[in-house]
Design a protein around this motif. Sequence first.
Motif, PDB file in Angstrom:
ATOM      1  N   VAL A  66     -19.343 -77.794 -71.856  1.00 45.70           N
ATOM      2  CA  VAL A  66     -19.782 -79.009 -71.160  1.00 45.70           C
ATOM      3  C   VAL A  66     -18.685 -80.070 -71.209  1.00 45.70           C
ATOM      4  O   VAL A  66     -18.393 -80.726 -70.199  1.00 45.70           O
ATOM      5  CB  VAL A  66     -21.100 -79.542 -71.781  1.00 45.70           C
ATOM      6  N   ILE A  67     -18.039 -80.224 -72.367  1.00 44.77           N
ATOM      7  CA  ILE A  67     -16.966 -81.218 -72.495  1.00 44.77           C
ATOM      8  C   ILE A  67     -15.800 -80.865 -71.586  1.00 44.77           C
ATOM      9  O   ILE A  67     -15.248 -81.725 -70.890  1.00 44.77           O
ATOM     10  CB  ILE A  67     -16.520 -81.339 -73.968  1.00 44.77           C
ATOM     11  N   ARG A  68     -15.401 -79.577 -71.557  1.00 43.86           N
ATOM     12  CA  ARG A  68     -14.299 -79.161 -70.681  1.00 43.86           C
ATOM     13  C   ARG A  68     -14.646 -79.350 -69.219  1.00 43.86           C
ATOM     14  O   ARG A  68     -13.813 -79.778 -68.416  1.00 43.86           O
ATOM     15  CB  ARG A  68     -13.933 -77.701 -70.936  1.00 43.86           C
ATOM     16  N   LEU A  69     -15.884 -79.057 -68.847  1.00 42.24           N
ATOM     17  CA  LEU A  69     -16.310 -79.219 -67.454  1.00 42.24           C
ATOM     18  C   LEU A  69     -16.203 -80.682 -67.034  1.00 42.24           C
ATOM     19  O   LEU A  69     -15.660 -80.986 -65.957  1.00 42.24           O
ATOM     20  CB  LEU A  69     -17.748 -78.724 -67.283  1.00 42.24           C
TER      21      LEU A  69
ATOM     22  N   LEU B 196      -9.277 -87.586 -60.441  1.00 41.03           N
ATOM     23  CA  LEU B 196      -8.152 -88.507 -60.626  1.00 41.03           C
ATOM     24  C   LEU B 196      -6.916 -88.014 -59.871  1.00 41.03           C
ATOM     25  O   LEU B 196      -6.235 -88.795 -59.195  1.00 41.03           O
ATOM     26  CB  LEU B 196      -7.850 -88.655 -62.121  1.00 41.03           C
ATOM     27  N   PHE B 197      -6.645 -86.720 -59.935  1.00 34.74           N
ATOM     28  CA  PHE B 197      -5.519 -86.144 -59.202  1.00 34.74           C
ATOM     29  C   PHE B 197      -5.735 -86.264 -57.688  1.00 34.74           C
ATOM     30  O   PHE B 197      -4.803 -86.595 -56.944  1.00 34.74           O
ATOM     31  CB  PHE B 197      -5.326 -84.675 -59.594  1.00 34.74           C
ATOM     32  N   ALA B 198      -6.964 -86.006 -57.222  1.00 34.87           N
ATOM     33  CA  ALA B 198      -7.256 -86.126 -55.791  1.00 34.87           C
ATOM     34  C   ALA B 198      -7.062 -87.569 -55.321  1.00 34.87           C
ATOM     35  O   ALA B 198      -6.539 -87.812 -54.218  1.00 34.87           O
ATOM     36  CB  ALA B 198      -8.680 -85.664 -55.504  1.00 34.87           C
ATOM     37  N   PHE B 199      -7.466 -88.536 -56.133  1.00 32.52           N
ATOM     38  CA  PHE B 199      -7.260 -89.933 -55.782  1.00 32.52           C
ATOM     39  C   PHE B 199      -5.770 -90.266 -55.709  1.00 32.52           C
ATOM     40  O   PHE B 199      -5.328 -90.981 -54.813  1.00 32.52           O
ATOM     41  CB  PHE B 199      -7.939 -90.860 -56.801  1.00 32.52           C
ATOM     42  N   PHE B 200      -4.964 -89.729 -56.640  1.00 31.73           N
ATOM     43  CA  PHE B 200      -3.529 -89.964 -56.634  1.00 31.73           C
ATOM     44  C   PHE B 200      -2.893 -89.405 -55.359  1.00 31.73           C
ATOM     45  O   PHE B 200      -2.073 -90.070 -54.723  1.00 31.73           O
ATOM     46  CB  PHE B 200      -2.893 -89.334 -57.878  1.00 31.73           C
ATOM     47  N   VAL B 201      -3.280 -88.195 -54.964  1.00 36.47           N
ATOM     48  CA  VAL B 201      -2.738 -87.603 -53.732  1.00 36.47           C
ATOM     49  C   VAL B 201      -3.165 -88.430 -52.522  1.00 36.47           C
ATOM     50  O   VAL B 201      -2.365 -88.704 -51.618  1.00 36.47           O
ATOM     51  CB  VAL B 201      -3.189 -86.130 -53.593  1.00 36.47           C
ATOM     52  N   TYR B 202      -4.415 -88.875 -52.483  1.00 36.18           N
ATOM     53  CA  TYR B 202      -4.894 -89.725 -51.396  1.00 36.18           C
ATOM     54  C   TYR B 202      -4.096 -91.030 -51.339  1.00 36.18           C
ATOM     55  O   TYR B 202      -3.697 -91.493 -50.267  1.00 36.18           O
ATOM     56  CB  TYR B 202      -6.389 -90.027 -51.586  1.00 36.18           C
ATOM     57  N   LEU B 203      -3.839 -91.618 -52.508  1.00 37.95           N
ATOM     58  CA  LEU B 203      -3.066 -92.854 -52.573  1.00 37.95           C
ATOM     59  C   LEU B 203      -1.645 -92.639 -52.044  1.00 37.95           C
ATOM     60  O   LEU B 203      -1.104 -93.491 -51.339  1.00 37.95           O
ATOM     61  CB  LEU B 203      -3.036 -93.368 -54.016  1.00 37.95           C
ATOM     62  N   LEU B 204      -1.044 -91.502 -52.346  1.00 38.52           N
ATOM     63  CA  LEU B 204       0.286 -91.192 -51.821  1.00 38.52           C
ATOM     64  C   LEU B 204       0.278 -91.139 -50.293  1.00 38.52           C
ATOM     65  O   LEU B 204       1.192 -91.648 -49.636  1.00 38.52           O
ATOM     66  CB  LEU B 204       0.795 -89.867 -52.385  1.00 38.52           C
ATOM     67  N   PHE B 205      -0.744 -90.525 -49.715  1.00 32.22           N
ATOM     68  CA  PHE B 205      -0.834 -90.454 -48.252  1.00 32.22           C
ATOM     69  C   PHE B 205      -1.035 -91.842 -47.647  1.00 32.22           C
ATOM     70  O   PHE B 205      -0.445 -92.179 -46.619  1.00 32.22           O
ATOM     71  CB  PHE B 205      -1.965 -89.521 -47.810  1.00 32.22           C
ATOM     72  N   VAL B 206      -1.876 -92.669 -48.263  1.00 28.46           N
ATOM     73  CA  VAL B 206      -2.132 -94.010 -47.740  1.00 28.46           C
ATOM     74  C   VAL B 206      -0.860 -94.852 -47.802  1.00 28.46           C
ATOM     75  O   VAL B 206      -0.488 -95.528 -46.833  1.00 28.46           O
ATOM     76  CB  VAL B 206      -3.286 -94.690 -48.522  1.00 28.46           C
ATOM     77  N   LEU B 207      -0.182 -94.833 -48.937  1.00 32.75           N
ATOM     78  CA  LEU B 207       1.052 -95.613 -49.076  1.00 32.75           C
ATOM     79  C   LEU B 207       2.164 -95.067 -48.188  1.00 32.75           C
ATOM     80  O   LEU B 207       2.970 -95.829 -47.656  1.00 32.75           O
ATOM     81  CB  LEU B 207       1.506 -95.626 -50.545  1.00 32.75           C
ATOM     82  N   GLY B 208       2.210 -93.768 -47.999  1.00 35.46           N
ATOM     83  CA  GLY B 208       3.204 -93.162 -47.115  1.00 35.46           C
ATOM     84  C   GLY B 208       2.962 -93.527 -45.663  1.00 35.46           C
ATOM     85  O   GLY B 208       3.914 -93.726 -44.892  1.00 35.46           O
TER      86      GLY B 208
ATOM     87  N   VAL C 174     -10.425 -85.231 -64.389  1.00 32.90           N
ATOM     88  CA  VAL C 174      -8.993 -85.089 -64.106  1.00 32.90           C
ATOM     89  C   VAL C 174      -8.779 -84.616 -62.672  1.00 32.90           C
ATOM     90  O   VAL C 174      -7.860 -85.087 -61.991  1.00 32.90           O
ATOM     91  CB  VAL C 174      -8.334 -84.130 -65.120  1.00 32.90           C
ATOM     92  N   GLY C 175      -9.612 -83.732 -62.184  1.00 33.46           N
ATOM     93  CA  GLY C 175      -9.493 -83.267 -60.805  1.00 33.46           C
ATOM     94  C   GLY C 175      -9.690 -84.389 -59.794  1.00 33.46           C
ATOM     95  O   GLY C 175      -8.954 -84.493 -58.809  1.00 33.46           O
TER      96      GLY C 175
END
Length: 92
Positions: free
Chosen positions: A64-67, A76-88, A73-74
Amino acid sequence: MSQGENMPYVSETAKPAAKPAGTPAGTPGTPWAAVEVEAVEAAEASAPTGVRSRIESKFPRGLVIRLIAYLFVGHLFAFFVYLLFVLGAENQ
């Protein structure tokens, strides 16, 4: 090696012996299915009643903790990729 040479023939329609009346589970002559059904019924009868304890009884705590960590984290990573596209897109 063919069926009749060294291997005995086993009928696919063979059924396990029926459980005699009054025979408790786990004694000789009891089909495995009956033992499993009775074990499941006993586990359900002694199951905890709280939501959290029901979940913990079905899934290990570490899982449960790992899930939760992987989901966080998944996302958070998706938000980072989205932010890269928006800023780009703004720099063009």
